[in-house]
Design an enzyme around this catalytic site. Structure first.
Site, PDB file in Angstrom:
ATOM      1  N   SER A  16      25.260  31.937 -56.433  1.00 53.18           N
ATOM      2  CA  SER A  16      24.369  32.192 -57.564  1.00 53.18           C
ATOM      3  C   SER A  16      25.172  32.233 -58.854  1.00 53.18           C
ATOM      4  O   SER A  16      26.404  32.228 -58.840  1.00 53.18           O
ATOM      5  CB  SER A  16      23.606  33.507 -57.346  1.00 53.18           C
ATOM      6  OG  SER A  16      24.513  34.579 -57.207  1.00 53.18           O
ATOM      7  N   CYS A  17      24.453  32.238 -59.953  1.00 55.39           N
ATOM      8  CA  CYS A  17      25.055  32.232 -61.284  1.00 55.39           C
ATOM      9  C   CYS A  17      26.100  33.341 -61.395  1.00 55.39           C
ATOM     10  O   CYS A  17      25.855  34.449 -60.942  1.00 55.39           O
ATOM     11  CB  CYS A  17      23.956  32.438 -62.324  1.00 55.39           C
ATOM     12  SG  CYS A  17      24.547  32.462 -64.024  1.00 55.39           S
ATOM     13  N   PRO A  18      27.259  33.037 -61.914  1.00 57.68           N
ATOM     14  CA  PRO A  18      27.688  31.848 -62.635  1.00 57.68           C
ATOM     15  C   PRO A  18      28.503  30.870 -61.778  1.00 57.68           C
ATOM     16  O   PRO A  18      29.060  29.920 -62.302  1.00 57.68           O
ATOM     17  CB  PRO A  18      28.588  32.427 -63.727  1.00 57.68           C
ATOM     18  CG  PRO A  18      29.293  33.557 -63.031  1.00 57.68           C
ATOM     19  CD  PRO A  18      28.238  34.134 -62.095  1.00 57.68           C
ATOM     20  N   ASP A  43      20.608  27.696 -55.774  1.00 62.27           N
ATOM     21  CA  ASP A  43      20.155  28.620 -56.808  1.00 62.27           C
ATOM     22  C   ASP A  43      19.244  27.863 -57.782  1.00 62.27           C
ATOM     23  O   ASP A  43      19.678  26.932 -58.445  1.00 62.27           O
ATOM     24  CB  ASP A  43      21.374  29.195 -57.543  1.00 62.27           C
ATOM     25  CG  ASP A  43      21.005  30.141 -58.676  1.00 62.27           C
ATOM     26  OD1 ASP A  43      19.815  30.503 -58.802  1.00 62.27           O
ATOM     27  OD2 ASP A  43      21.912  30.513 -59.442  1.00 62.27           O
ATOM     28  N   ARG A 157      23.707  32.436 -68.737  1.00 60.41           N
ATOM     29  CA  ARG A 157      22.419  31.839 -69.121  1.00 60.41           C
ATOM     30  C   ARG A 157      21.921  32.445 -70.427  1.00 60.41           C
ATOM     31  O   ARG A 157      21.369  31.748 -71.274  1.00 60.41           O
ATOM     32  CB  ARG A 157      21.367  32.055 -68.027  1.00 60.41           C
ATOM     33  CG  ARG A 157      21.459  31.060 -66.903  1.00 60.41           C
ATOM     34  CD  ARG A 157      20.424  31.335 -65.850  1.00 60.41           C
ATOM     35  NE  ARG A 157      20.985  32.293 -64.906  1.00 60.41           N
ATOM     36  CZ  ARG A 157      20.346  32.793 -63.860  1.00 60.41           C
ATOM     37  NH1 ARG A 157      19.101  32.459 -63.626  1.00 60.41           N
ATOM     38  NH2 ARG A 157      20.930  33.622 -63.039  1.00 60.41           N
TER      39      ARG A 157
END
Length: 189
Positions: A16-18, A43, A157
């Site tokens: 998942s992010c990042p 994701d 984000r």
């Protein structure tokens, strides 16, 4: 759809992010200008992340293909004259300072740009949910004169969202770092 010729495939499934962006940046450094990478991710937020990152760096986002629950993002490496130094939004606030502002009940907008599933499981009370991938098409929902604090999972984000809002004329936009991964204040589900 025609077969897409890729020079490298990068497996970011389950991350998942990042992490998809972090791994993509490293992989891009190894490619020559004009080569294409396929980034495989699960994701859903990776779509907006890849699009925003390529826009900020000058690399070319070619498109994304959904293959079941896997998103296959295609990016072509820019040549040295096209590459931009990655920008960061200059106005930043820490989680702790944002929490103080929330306690003061200061009139502001708290914008959460994570995906709906992330927002549904854990969010700061009163946060407005507009996923990064929808922000440009829903920008009219925000007051351009308001003080806006933007939060995501890690600050990446939200940084891209702050840059977009600033480009669209918003003046009081602040990125919240490091975001929900380290948020210790009250939340709601």
């Amino acid at each position: 759809m025609a077969e897409i010729k890729v020079d490298q495939t990068l497996d970011c499934m389950g991350l998942s992010c990042p992490m998809p962006i972090v791994r993509t940046k490293k992989a891009m450094d190894q490619l020559d200008a004009g080569q294409v990478i396929e980034v495989q991710a699960t994701d859903k937020g990776s779509l907006a992340d890849i699009q925003g990152w390529t826009k900020n760096t000058g690399h070319h986002y070619l498109g994304t293909v959904e293959d079941g629950n896997v998103l296959k993002h295609y990016v072509r490496k820019a040549n040295s004259t096209e590459i931009k130094k990655e920008k960061k939004h200059p106005q930043v606030i820490s989680n702790e300072d944002l929490e103080e502002k929330l306690i003061e009940n200061k009139k502001m907008i708290l914008l959460d740009v994570r995906e709906p599933a992330e927002y549904a499981f854990n969010r700061i009370a009163g946060a407005l949910s507009i996923p990064l991938g929808e922000l440009e098409s829903r920008i009219q929902e925000l007051n351009q004169d308001a003080e806006i604090y933007v939060v995501c999972q890690t600050g990446n984000r939200s940084d891209l969202a702050c840059q977009l809002l600033t480009e669209k004329g918003f003046k009081q936009v602040t990125n919240v770092e490091p975001g929900m991964t380290s948020w210790t204040g009250p939340t709601e589900k």
